[in-house]
Design an enzyme around this catalytic site. Structure first.
Site, PDB file in Angstrom:
ATOM      1  N   ARG A 113      -4.561 159.124  67.598  1.00  0.00           N
ATOM      2  CA  ARG A 113      -5.192 159.351  68.913  1.00  0.00           C
ATOM      3  C   ARG A 113      -4.274 160.184  69.819  1.00  0.00           C
ATOM      4  O   ARG A 113      -4.731 161.082  70.538  1.00  0.00           O
ATOM      5  CB  ARG A 113      -5.536 158.006  69.567  1.00  0.00           C
ATOM      6  CG  ARG A 113      -6.372 158.166  70.818  1.00  0.00           C
ATOM      7  CD  ARG A 113      -6.925 156.846  71.314  1.00  0.00           C
ATOM      8  NE  ARG A 113      -5.881 155.993  71.866  1.00  0.00           N
ATOM      9  CZ  ARG A 113      -6.084 154.742  72.267  1.00  0.00           C
ATOM     10  NH1 ARG A 113      -7.286 154.183  72.163  1.00  0.00           N
ATOM     11  NH2 ARG A 113      -5.091 154.024  72.768  1.00  0.00           N
ATOM     12  N   LYS A 137      -6.294 160.503  76.216  1.00  0.00           N
ATOM     13  CA  LYS A 137      -5.470 159.534  76.956  1.00  0.00           C
ATOM     14  C   LYS A 137      -4.374 160.330  77.657  1.00  0.00           C
ATOM     15  O   LYS A 137      -3.238 160.426  77.175  1.00  0.00           O
ATOM     16  CB  LYS A 137      -4.914 158.473  76.000  1.00  0.00           C
ATOM     17  CG  LYS A 137      -4.461 157.208  76.711  1.00  0.00           C
ATOM     18  CD  LYS A 137      -4.334 156.063  75.749  1.00  0.00           C
ATOM     19  CE  LYS A 137      -3.632 154.864  76.372  1.00  0.00           C
ATOM     20  NZ  LYS A 137      -4.287 154.289  77.539  1.00  0.00           N
ATOM     21  N   GLU A 142     -16.699 152.329  80.987  1.00  0.00           N
ATOM     22  CA  GLU A 142     -15.625 151.421  80.564  1.00  0.00           C
ATOM     23  C   GLU A 142     -15.050 150.753  81.804  1.00  0.00           C
ATOM     24  O   GLU A 142     -15.480 151.032  82.924  1.00  0.00           O
ATOM     25  CB  GLU A 142     -14.549 152.182  79.795  1.00  0.00           C
ATOM     26  CG  GLU A 142     -13.880 153.291  80.589  1.00  0.00           C
ATOM     27  CD  GLU A 142     -12.834 154.061  79.790  1.00  0.00           C
ATOM     28  OE1 GLU A 142     -12.332 153.539  78.784  1.00  0.00           O
ATOM     29  OE2 GLU A 142     -12.514 155.174  80.203  1.00  0.00           O
TER      30      GLU A 142
HETATM   31  N1  PMP Z   1     -10.045 152.528  78.334  1.00  0.00           N
HETATM   32  C1  PMP Z   1      -9.000 152.977  79.042  1.00  0.00           C
HETATM   33  C2  PMP Z   1      -9.238 153.844  80.224  1.00  0.00           C
HETATM   34  C3  PMP Z   1      -7.698 152.608  78.678  1.00  0.00           C
HETATM   35  O1  PMP Z   1      -6.653 153.051  79.385  1.00  0.00           O
HETATM   36  C4  PMP Z   1      -7.506 151.770  77.563  1.00  0.00           C
HETATM   37  C5  PMP Z   1      -6.112 151.393  77.128  1.00  0.00           C
HETATM   38  N2  PMP Z   1      -5.450 150.622  78.104  1.00  0.00           N
HETATM   39  C6  PMP Z   1      -8.633 151.303  76.860  1.00  0.00           C
HETATM   40  C7  PMP Z   1      -9.887 151.730  77.273  1.00  0.00           C
HETATM   41  C8  PMP Z   1      -8.500 150.408  75.681  1.00  0.00           C
HETATM   42  O2  PMP Z   1      -7.980 151.114  74.568  1.00  0.00           O
HETATM   43  P1  PMP Z   1      -7.022 150.435  73.513  1.00  0.00           P
HETATM   44  O3  PMP Z   1      -7.754 149.275  72.944  1.00  0.00           O
HETATM   45  O4  PMP Z   1      -6.765 151.504  72.502  1.00  0.00           O
HETATM   46  O5  PMP Z   1      -5.792 150.014  74.229  1.00  0.00           O
END
Ligand code: PMP
Length: 285
Positions: A52, A151, A184
């Protein structure tokens, strides 16, 4: 004693881990990052996080100054140097040093920063009691702006939403996309349970392709609980039997109140609790 931080090409003492005021991550949030858990000395889903990270970097045309296996070794070395058994890694690639102009191509050397430390996001009691959440007014970044799957180090969209959630006295905020569908939470992915089926918005609704999300979906399917990716509205969240969030830092957390409506019977539901338990077993296996 301070931490050992990976900075550039090797480990340095925390006091010496400094970056320039001309660094693009400082000037513009111009970089990408990952948050990764360490469970029982093992780096959780290390490969998935690196994939990622490199994809995020590719989208913003940021050349990562290390091959992926070299990066994996640097992360492992940082975890070992800090003797982290259960903890959290922050892995950052900044575009590095430029001038005060916007042109990213004047930057010749991206910079790798790796911090490995302990973490406790929420108190254990909150996981038992469940969290109160609200809808926030800030709309998740449009997919034709910086795509939410990247990210990037520019988290102001999420920080605006976090401000709104905190000011409303809630633990998290639900962000919607430009079409009004659930995208989200500010740092987590969103799930609901309705009549025994798990629903979550597709990543294309405007979320990060969460690694915890993927694990939880696989664990649910293994338990023969149906998981459906579909667009969700505020209505769907209000009438859900269960609502929970997933993320590296938050892991799996049940939500019991949404915009003043009680979710389910006001306590984390049985599917949420089951998935939280399965997640821990899986993470430590
Ligand atoms: N959405 C956002 C905006 C995030 O920053 C994160 C990680 N903190 C997630 C979803 C969750 O992703 P992950 O399970 O890969 O940590």
């Amino acid at each position: 004693m301070g931490l050992k931080i990976w900075l550039g090409n090797g480990l340095v003492d925390q006091e010496d881990a400094k970056i320039s005021v001309f660094d693009r991550s400082f000037l513009y949030g111009d970089g990408v990052f990952e948050g990764i858990r360490v469970y029982g000395g093992k780096i959780f889903k290390h490969r998935d996080h690196l994939i990622r990270l490199y994809e995020s970097a590719k989208v913003i045309c940021l050349p990562v100054p290390m091959e992926r296996d070299e990066m994996a070794a640097a992360v492992e070395q940082t975890v070992a140097a800090n003797d982290i058994d259960d903890g959290y890694i922050r892995l950052i690639i900044s575009r590095g040093i430029g001038d005060l102009g916007l042109d990213p191509f004047v930057c010749k050397d991206g910079k790798v920063i790796i911090i490995a430390d302990s973490i406790q996001l929420y108190p254990e009691a909150l996981y038992e009691k469940g969290m109160k959440i609200v809808s926030v007014p800030s709309v998740r970044n449009h997919p034709l702006s910086c795509p939410p799957q990247v990210k990037s180090m520019n988290y102001l969209n999420n920080i605006m939403a976090k401000i709104e959630a905190t000011q409303a006295g809630a633990g998290e905020g639900i962000m919607y996309n430009h079409l009004g569908y659930v995208a989200e939470a500010t740092g987590d992915n969103v799930f609901i349970v309705k009549n025994g089926v798990i629903y979550t918005p597709p990543v294309q609704a405007g979320s990060l392709d969460g690694i915890t999300r993927r694990v939880v979906m696989q664990l649910a399917e293994k338990e023969k609980i149906k998981v459906v990716e579909k667009n969700l509205t505020r209505f769907d969240l209000y009438v859900a039997d269960e609502l929970f969030l997933t993320g590296t830092a938050a892991e799996v957390i049940g939500c019991v109140e949404m915009d003043g409506r009680v979710v389910g019977d006001g306590a984390p539901g049985s599917v949420t609790k089951q998935l939280r338990k399965l997640f821990f077993e899986y993470a430590r296996s």
